[in-house]
Design a protein around this motif. Structure first.
Motif, PDB file in Angstrom:
ATOM      1  N   ALA A   1     -14.849 -35.642  41.225  1.00 64.51           N
ATOM      2  CA  ALA A   1     -14.301 -35.988  39.624  1.00 64.51           C
ATOM      3  C   ALA A   1     -16.546 -35.696  38.998  1.00 64.51           C
ATOM      4  O   ALA A   1     -16.091 -36.545  37.551  1.00 64.51           O
ATOM      5  CB  ALA A   1     -14.326 -37.828  39.269  1.00 64.51           C
ATOM      6  N   TRP A   2     -16.927 -36.144  39.376  1.00 61.09           N
ATOM      7  CA  TRP A   2     -18.728 -36.357  39.158  1.00 61.09           C
ATOM      8  C   TRP A   2     -19.960 -35.875  39.578  1.00 61.09           C
ATOM      9  O   TRP A   2     -19.400 -36.260  41.040  1.00 61.09           O
ATOM     10  CB  TRP A   2     -18.626 -37.400  38.728  1.00 61.09           C
ATOM     11  CG  TRP A   2     -20.153 -38.064  37.983  1.00 61.09           C
ATOM     12  CD1 TRP A   2     -20.471 -37.694  36.517  1.00 61.09           C
ATOM     13  CD2 TRP A   2     -21.491 -38.671  38.729  1.00 61.09           C
ATOM     14  NE1 TRP A   2     -21.759 -37.743  36.132  1.00 61.09           N
ATOM     15  CE2 TRP A   2     -22.435 -38.282  37.239  1.00 61.09           C
ATOM     16  CE3 TRP A   2     -21.126 -38.261  39.858  1.00 61.09           C
ATOM     17  CZ2 TRP A   2     -23.887 -38.959  37.596  1.00 61.09           C
ATOM     18  CZ3 TRP A   2     -22.836 -39.333  40.220  1.00 61.09           C
ATOM     19  CH2 TRP A   2     -24.230 -39.419  39.029  1.00 61.09           C
ATOM     20  N   ILE A   3     -20.747 -34.707  39.925  1.00 61.21           N
ATOM     21  CA  ILE A   3     -21.823 -35.090  40.377  1.00 61.21           C
ATOM     22  C   ILE A   3     -23.175 -35.111  39.931  1.00 61.21           C
ATOM     23  O   ILE A   3     -23.248 -35.030  38.448  1.00 61.21           O
ATOM     24  CB  ILE A   3     -21.708 -33.545  41.048  1.00 61.21           C
ATOM     25  CG1 ILE A   3     -20.171 -32.718  41.514  1.00 61.21           C
ATOM     26  CG2 ILE A   3     -23.035 -32.549  41.681  1.00 61.21           C
ATOM     27  CD1 ILE A   3     -20.320 -31.464  41.021  1.00 61.21           C
ATOM     28  N   GLY A   4     -24.254 -35.930  40.614  1.00 57.37           N
ATOM     29  CA  GLY A   4     -25.059 -36.703  40.174  1.00 57.37           C
ATOM     30  C   GLY A   4     -26.075 -36.505  40.725  1.00 57.37           C
ATOM     31  O   GLY A   4     -25.936 -37.270  42.077  1.00 57.37           O
TER      32      GLY A   4
ATOM     33  N   ASP B   1     -23.063 -45.179  37.342  1.00 54.57           N
ATOM     34  CA  ASP B   1     -22.574 -46.637  36.609  1.00 54.57           C
ATOM     35  C   ASP B   1     -21.704 -45.893  35.935  1.00 54.57           C
ATOM     36  O   ASP B   1     -20.577 -46.468  36.104  1.00 54.57           O
ATOM     37  CB  ASP B   1     -23.471 -47.363  35.909  1.00 54.57           C
ATOM     38  CG  ASP B   1     -24.598 -47.624  37.540  1.00 54.57           C
ATOM     39  OD1 ASP B   1     -24.871 -46.800  37.814  1.00 54.57           O
ATOM     40  OD2 ASP B   1     -24.426 -48.497  37.792  1.00 54.57           O
ATOM     41  N   GLN B   2     -21.549 -45.063  34.853  1.00 54.73           N
ATOM     42  CA  GLN B   2     -20.311 -44.799  34.091  1.00 54.73           C
ATOM     43  C   GLN B   2     -19.461 -43.314  34.480  1.00 54.73           C
ATOM     44  O   GLN B   2     -17.927 -44.655  33.877  1.00 54.73           O
ATOM     45  CB  GLN B   2     -21.447 -44.332  32.347  1.00 54.73           C
ATOM     46  CG  GLN B   2     -20.068 -44.082  31.145  1.00 54.73           C
ATOM     47  CD  GLN B   2     -20.988 -43.857  30.487  1.00 54.73           C
ATOM     48  OE1 GLN B   2     -22.246 -43.876  30.363  1.00 54.73           O
ATOM     49  NE2 GLN B   2     -20.194 -43.939  29.182  1.00 54.73           N
TER      50      GLN B   2
ATOM     51  N   ALA C   1     -11.136 -46.703  36.308  1.00 58.56           N
ATOM     52  CA  ALA C   1     -10.725 -47.383  36.105  1.00 58.56           C
ATOM     53  C   ALA C   1      -9.442 -46.010  35.783  1.00 58.56           C
ATOM     54  O   ALA C   1      -8.213 -46.677  35.955  1.00 58.56           O
ATOM     55  CB  ALA C   1     -11.233 -47.466  34.697  1.00 58.56           C
ATOM     56  N   SER C   2      -9.437 -44.622  35.684  1.00 54.82           N
ATOM     57  CA  SER C   2      -8.062 -44.033  36.016  1.00 54.82           C
ATOM     58  C   SER C   2      -7.497 -43.837  36.840  1.00 54.82           C
ATOM     59  O   SER C   2      -6.416 -44.073  36.823  1.00 54.82           O
ATOM     60  CB  SER C   2      -9.222 -43.258  35.479  1.00 54.82           C
ATOM     61  OG  SER C   2      -9.273 -42.298  34.400  1.00 54.82           O
TER      62      SER C   2
END
Length: 182
Positions: free
Chosen positions: A158-161, A167-168, A175-176
């Motif tokens: 869902a995210w890479i970094g 955090d965000q 939440a999803s």
């Protein structure tokens, strides 16, 4: 994140060459998360696979990496904040001295309050060629550590970094995930 120069020093010229030649990552946001192929667990309950409906953070670090050490208390606070809604897994990769991992983790104490595993490196290979380093970092084009991946409740990236900037994105994924469960 640790500079590309560190990656060169670790012998990952192939990865840098791929980036320069227009390397297209095979692991990106929306991709199914690769399996967890670790040599062993140093701290916390082992995770053998991603469970549907659970959110995970898979973060890559090394004992010699200053930015990695700096991110550890932040990840510990996130683990405490989310409790059993998120499982954070720190995976040690690219390690120059594998024998230093256990004492390092023990010395971190509450500053590293999440699960910790060590990459699986085949005998005769260097530390840049571990299973997790290849299937996560190299596949996604990540050339430095620390690097973090959020795995959503469907087992997808869902995210890479950077773990210091998670955090965000993590709040949105959690939440999803919770909305999908209700």
């Amino acid at each position: 994140m640790v500079a590309v120069a560190t990656a060169v020093a670790l012998g990952s010229m192939g990865r840098i060459g791929e980036a320069i030649a227009g390397f297209q990552p095979t692991l990106r946001v929306g991709s199914p998360a690769p399996k967890l192929e670790v040599a062993g667990w140093v701290k916390g309950q082992p995770v053998t696979q991603f469970q549907p409906g659970r959110v995970y953070v898979v973060e890559f670090w090394a004992t010699w990496c200053g930015p990695c050490r700096a991110a550890m208390p932040h990840l510990s606070r996130i683990q405490a904040q989310y409790g059993d809604r998120v499982t954070i897994i720190g995976v040690n990769v690219w390690e120059n001295n594998p024998a230093s991992v256990v004492p390092f983790v023990q010395s971190m104490g509450h500053q590293m309050a999440y699960r910790v595993a060590v990459d699986s490196v085949p005998p005769g290979f260097d530390s840049t060629e571990g299973a997790m380093a290849r299937s996560w970092l190299t596949a996604s084009g990540q050339q430095g550590i620390p690097a973090a991946f959020i795995v959503d409740g469907q087992g997808r990236i869902a995210w890479i970094g950077s773990p210091t900037q998670i955090d965000q994105a993590l709040a949105q994924v959690v939440a999803s995930n919770e909305a999908a469960r209700h």
